[in-house]
Design an enzyme around this catalytic site. Structure first.
Site, short mmCIF file in Angstrom:
data_model
loop_
_atom_site.label_atom_id
_atom_site.label_comp_id
_atom_site.label_asym_id
_atom_site.label_seq_id
_atom_site.Cartn_x
_atom_site.Cartn_y
_atom_site.Cartn_z
N ASP A 80 0.82 -1.22 0.00
CA ASP A 80 0.00 0.00 0.00
C ASP A 80 0.85 1.26 0.00
OD1 ASP A 80 -2.13 -1.86 0.37
OD2 ASP A 80 -1.89 -1.71 2.54
N GLU A 130 -11.11 0.98 -3.93
CA GLU A 130 -10.47 1.42 -2.67
C GLU A 130 -9.22 2.21 -3.01
OE1 GLU A 130 -9.10 -2.03 -0.46
OE2 GLU A 130 -8.67 -3.10 -2.31
#
Length: 545
Positions: free
Chosen positions: A15, A188
């Site tokens: 991420d 997302e």
């Protein structure tokens, strides 16, 4: 031309959020249940990277006791504005089932090294928050919103935006859902950019498995409507044989010379197209791939023409193994030492522990000078008080060794060397005692055998001298792990077993829920009696092979 070899942050570093401040580049990555929270790496050339800070390091910022495996810190976002670094992060308290308990916070600092502020609470509506600083000085929080009422498909309800008031230190104004994604679903990981009169919204889609992707949309207005890129996915490894798989969840940075690079998560699965032989048999089917190193960070060069959507510089949308580096002066760092010694100055930078902001309950670097003393706490299944100190596995093949000085009180006291993913995925070479109180060496193995993940005992206890140090070692080569030991300065003795290291991976097993971290190798101590008896570790070696 200098090339950048992927991944740039090997091992569990998912991420990524990338930022340039002047000539310095920073990447913040998720740390999940590992403490201190968030990893920030630094570079000046996009080729060489060094860990410089884990900013969430005290109880007022982060307490993850009770957080589930693969809960805790998800998808931080690092930005720079108004003379400050701004770090947004999520602490996930519940991650399985219909509901999520995911709390989003903001901390700031004048420098990466700190001091980092106490957190400002933002919201709990979803995860993957990011902060956008618009040209007029106003600031906006974006996050995916979790819709627990959805009975079909995914529960990812789209990307929402709300203004953040710096003066009031809270979110203000209406909440707007600006983008619901494509048919890849699971939208997302939003990041927003202002460029050429457009707002460009970068998102992750497809879940963080082998269908993961990066999708971009744009709008003339901050609040939309957003038009999806006609190419749909800027990046995906889905359906390819790329060396880098599970590519997605990205962020973009512009260099000093106006070039654009995109960092993204990826994984490098062991070669499972032929099956991985362990003890003479294939451990899993050809269509099941396993990535012990977890989700890593890679980088791609972009071409971003004015008024257009960006494209990968090498063409297509599959990730490249190597990319051309920007024309920046090389800036290498000293390599990490293979052998770690312990001193009162603090743990070696590679090491972390689990969940708690009170490390003094788990270990001491001063009670025995030159040693790391671990206090036996709760069992390997604990989500609260677990004395485990470990570092990331960053190589497919490596050896690890430690030296332990421990006299077990009884068989409820055990400590040693551990290959760890989570509470149901580990291989543990432990010094303990038998029922008569004699010191022995044993192995506890939990190789993700769902739906019944019982601990296995692959060797009969091995007698040890009553006192004295014991060297513990392991050798990992792909999907195979072998333990060994040595006593009284003698030769290494192989235990004669081969364990499945591919079980120490995201994909191994199917419960509870998905898994998002990566393999660690480290040392631990447990005392199921609650007496807190200790074990001393004199050194730790990690060496690629």
């Amino acid at each position: 031309m200098t090339e950048i070899r992927n991944p740039i942050l090997p091992g569990f570093n998912p991420d990524p959020s990338i930022l340039r401040v002047g000539d310095d580049y920073y990447i913040a990555t998720s740390s999940f249940e590992w403490y201190p929270g968030v990893q920030i790496h630094h570079s000046r050339d996009l080729v060489n990277w060094r860990l410089v800070k884990r900013p969430l390091d005290r109880a007022s910022q982060l307490d993850m006791r009770g957080d589930p495996d693969s809960g805790g810190i998800w998808a931080p976002c690092l930005t720079w504005s108004d003379g400050l670094f701004w770090l947004i992060y999520t602490d996930v308290k519940r991650r399985d089932g219909a509901w999520k308990d995911s709390h989003n916070y903001l901390v700031t600092a004048p420098a990466i090294e700190g001091p980092w502020s106490d957190p400002v609470y933002l919201n709990s509506s979803g995860f993957d928050p990011s902060l956008f600083h618009d040209e007029d000085g106003r600031k906006y929080l974006l996050n995916m919103i979790w819709d627990h009422n959805r009975t079909k498909g995914d529960k990812f309800g789209g990307i929402v935006i709300q203004e953040y008031s710096v003066k009031e230190r809270r979110l203000v104004g209406p909440i707007r859902n600006i983008y619901r994604g494509t048919d890849r679903k699971f939208t997302e990981g939003p990041h927003l950019y202002r460029r050429d009169g457009w707002y460009y919204l970068l998102t992750a889609e497809g879940g963080t498995g082998y269908d993961h992707a990066v999708t971009m949309a744009r709008s003339r207005d901050l609040f939309g409507p957003y038009e999806t890129d006609p190419a749909k996915h800027l990046l995906t490894a889905s359906g390819t044989q790329s060396y880098l798989q599970r590519a997605g969840h990205a962020d973009i940075v512009e260099t000093q010379d106006g070039e654009h690079y995109m960092v993204h998560l990826c994984s490098r699965p062991l070669d499972a197209t032929r099956g991985i032989p362990v003890d003479g048999k294939d451990i899993h089917a050809d269509d099941v791939r396993r990535s012990p190193l977890g989700r890593e960070t890679a980088i791609q060069k972009l071409i971003w023409e004015p008024g257009e959507f960006p494209r990968l510089a090498h063409g297509g949308n599959a990730p490249a193994d190597t990319v051309p580096a920007p024309d920046l002066p090389p800036h290498p760092f000293e390599p990490e030492p293979k052998l770690s010694r312990f001193s009162p100055e603090g743990l070696p930078s590679a090491f972390q522990w689990l969940r708690t902001p009170e490390p003094e309950r788990l270990f001491s670097l001063s009670e025995r000078p030159g040693a790391l003393r671990l206090f036996g706490r709760e069992s390997p299944g604990s989500q609260f008080d677990h004395a485990l100190v470990a570092r990331r596995q960053v190589d497919f093949a490596f050896r690890a060794e430690t030296e332990i000085d421990m006299t077990p009180g009884d068989y409820q006291h055990y400590a040693g060397l551990i290959s760890w993913y989570g509470r149901f995925k580990f291989h543990y070479l432990a010094v303990t005692a038998d029922e008569a109180g004699a010191r022995v060496l044993t192995v506890y193995s939990c190789p993700a055998n769902w739906p019944d993940p019982r601990v296995e005992y692959p060797v009969e206890p091995i007698p040890l001298p009553e006192t004295g140090t014991v060297r513990l070692g392991c050798d990992v080569d792909g999907a195979a792990l072998r333990f060994r030991y040595a006593i009284d300065g003698g030769d290494w003795q192989d235990l004669g077993i081969e364990l499945d290291q591919s079980a120490i991976s995201d994909e191994a097993g199917n419960g509870p829920g998905n898994n998002f971290t990566g393999a660690f190798i480290g040392i631990c101590a447990h005392d199921s009696s609650g007496r807190g008896r200790h074990a001393d570790f004199l050194s730790f070696l990690y060496e690629p092979r």
